[in-house]
Scaffold this motif. Structure first.
Motif, short mmCIF file in Angstrom:
data_model
loop_
_atom_site.label_atom_id
_atom_site.label_comp_id
_atom_site.label_asym_id
_atom_site.label_seq_id
_atom_site.Cartn_x
_atom_site.Cartn_y
_atom_site.Cartn_z
N SER A 50 -85.97 -41.17 34.48
CA SER A 50 -87.29 -41.81 34.46
C SER A 50 -87.57 -42.37 33.08
CB SER A 50 -88.36 -40.78 34.80
OG SER A 50 -89.64 -41.29 34.51
N PRO A 51 -88.23 -43.53 33.00
CA PRO A 51 -88.63 -44.05 31.70
C PRO A 51 -89.62 -43.13 30.99
CG PRO A 51 -88.72 -45.78 33.34
CD PRO A 51 -88.49 -44.48 34.08
N GLU A 52 -90.20 -42.19 31.70
CA GLU A 52 -91.14 -41.23 31.09
C GLU A 52 -90.42 -40.04 30.48
OE1 GLU A 52 -94.23 -41.90 30.75
OE2 GLU A 52 -94.46 -43.51 32.18
N THR A 53 -89.11 -39.91 30.71
CA THR A 53 -88.32 -38.79 30.20
C THR A 53 -88.21 -38.85 28.69
OG1 THR A 53 -87.03 -38.81 32.23
CG2 THR A 53 -86.09 -37.62 30.38
N ASN A 54 -88.16 -37.70 28.06
CA ASN A 54 -88.00 -37.62 26.62
C ASN A 54 -86.66 -38.26 26.23
OD1 ASN A 54 -87.60 -36.91 23.96
ND2 ASN A 54 -87.84 -34.72 24.29
N PRO A 55 -86.68 -39.33 25.42
CA PRO A 55 -85.44 -40.02 25.08
C PRO A 55 -84.47 -39.16 24.29
CG PRO A 55 -87.26 -40.92 23.81
CD PRO A 55 -87.84 -39.95 24.82
N ALA A 56 -84.95 -38.22 23.50
CA ALA A 56 -84.06 -37.38 22.70
C ALA A 56 -83.20 -36.50 23.61
CB ALA A 56 -84.87 -36.52 21.75
N ALA A 57 -83.74 -36.11 24.77
CA ALA A 57 -82.99 -35.25 25.68
C ALA A 57 -81.87 -36.01 26.40
CB ALA A 57 -83.94 -34.65 26.71
N ARG A 58 -81.99 -37.33 26.47
CA ARG A 58 -81.00 -38.12 27.20
C ARG A 58 -79.78 -38.44 26.34
NH1 ARG A 58 -83.34 -43.20 29.77
NH2 ARG A 58 -81.33 -43.19 30.73
N GLY A 59 -79.95 -38.62 25.06
CA GLY A 59 -78.83 -38.93 24.20
C GLY A 59 -78.33 -40.35 24.33
N ILE A 60 -79.11 -41.24 24.93
CA ILE A 60 -78.73 -42.64 25.03
C ILE A 60 -79.89 -43.49 24.55
CG2 ILE A 60 -77.11 -42.27 26.94
CD1 ILE A 60 -79.24 -43.32 28.81
N SER A 61 -79.78 -44.81 24.71
CA SER A 61 -80.83 -45.68 24.20
C SER A 61 -82.19 -45.31 24.79
CB SER A 61 -80.49 -47.14 24.50
OG SER A 61 -80.46 -47.35 25.90
N ARG A 62 -83.19 -45.64 24.06
CA ARG A 62 -84.56 -45.28 24.39
C ARG A 62 -84.96 -45.80 25.78
NH1 ARG A 62 -87.99 -43.00 21.25
NH2 ARG A 62 -90.20 -43.36 21.37
N PRO A 63 -85.31 -44.90 26.72
CA PRO A 63 -85.65 -45.32 28.07
C PRO A 63 -87.02 -45.94 28.19
CG PRO A 63 -85.93 -42.98 27.88
CD PRO A 63 -85.35 -43.46 26.57
N SER A 64 -87.80 -45.89 27.15
CA SER A 64 -89.15 -46.44 27.22
C SER A 64 -89.18 -47.90 26.76
CB SER A 64 -90.10 -45.60 26.38
OG SER A 64 -89.66 -45.55 25.04
N LYS A 65 -88.04 -48.56 26.73
CA LYS A 65 -88.01 -49.98 26.37
C LYS A 65 -88.89 -50.75 27.34
CE LYS A 65 -83.55 -50.27 26.51
NZ LYS A 65 -82.17 -50.76 26.47
N VAL A 66 -89.47 -51.81 26.85
CA VAL A 66 -90.41 -52.59 27.65
C VAL A 66 -89.86 -53.98 27.91
CG1 VAL A 66 -92.74 -53.58 27.68
CG2 VAL A 66 -92.37 -51.30 26.71
N TRP A 67 -90.01 -54.43 29.15
CA TRP A 67 -89.62 -55.78 29.56
C TRP A 67 -90.92 -56.53 29.81
CZ3 TRP A 67 -84.65 -57.76 30.36
CH2 TRP A 67 -84.59 -59.03 30.93
#
Length: 164
Positions: A50-67
């Motif tokens: 989910s884009p709401e997920t903590n990005p640090a926990a994913r270990g990949i690029s920031r999921p909250s990027k905006v289009w």
């Protein structure tokens, strides 16, 4: 006596060599197997996070990027899952009204939602092989939302479409 010693050394070397080969080619048996989900088709513009997920926990690029739809235009996506919820890779912003077009390319129904963490702007259930559209205009141009894709428990599903 010297010949017998050479034979013993040769036999020892051959025994060690054979033991090494047998160890290298013997199959290893795992005590348990982990279920691995294999995508049905390549996922483009969507993921299981989910884009709401903590990005640090994913270990990949920031999921909250905006289009920004107004600036960048239509955002296309396609994906498949064996039953896990999928999310667009971006949150969308820039307009006060949106259209989410989704074609269900699988054999099972899917539910598509345009939402934020605490608010759903639109939702539709799309039968296998059919197309669904979510249109909404009750949103500020600076508000960010994303799209989710769900199938029934244990159902495989696939889809393609766009946000504009």
């Amino acid at each position: 006596m010297l010949k017998k010693a050479k034979n013993n050394v040769l036999i020892s070397v051959i025994a060690v060599f054979c033991a090494a080969i047998l160890t290298a080619v013997m199959p290893v048996q795992a005590s348990s197997f982990e279920e691995v989900e294999i995508p049905l088709s390549p996922n483009v513009g969507v993921s299981f996070e989910s884009p709401e997920t903590n990005p640090a926990a994913r270990g990949i690029s920031r999921p909250s990027k905006v289009w920004n739809i107004k600036e960048k235009g239509k955002y296309s996506f396609s994906g498949s899952s064996n039953h896990k919820t999928m999310y667009t890779n971006y949150k969308f912003t820039g307009k006060t009204s949106y259209k989410v077009y989704v074609k269900n390319t699988g054999n099972n129904a899917i539910t598509v939602k345009a939402k934020r963490l605490t608010k759903t702007y639109g939702s539709t259930k799309i039968s296998a092989g059919k197309t669904g559209i979510i249109e909404f205009s009750n949103i500020k141009s600076g508000t960010k939302f994303y799209v989710t894709f769900d199938g029934a428990k244990d159902d495989k599903f696939s889809f393609e479409g766009y946000v504009k």
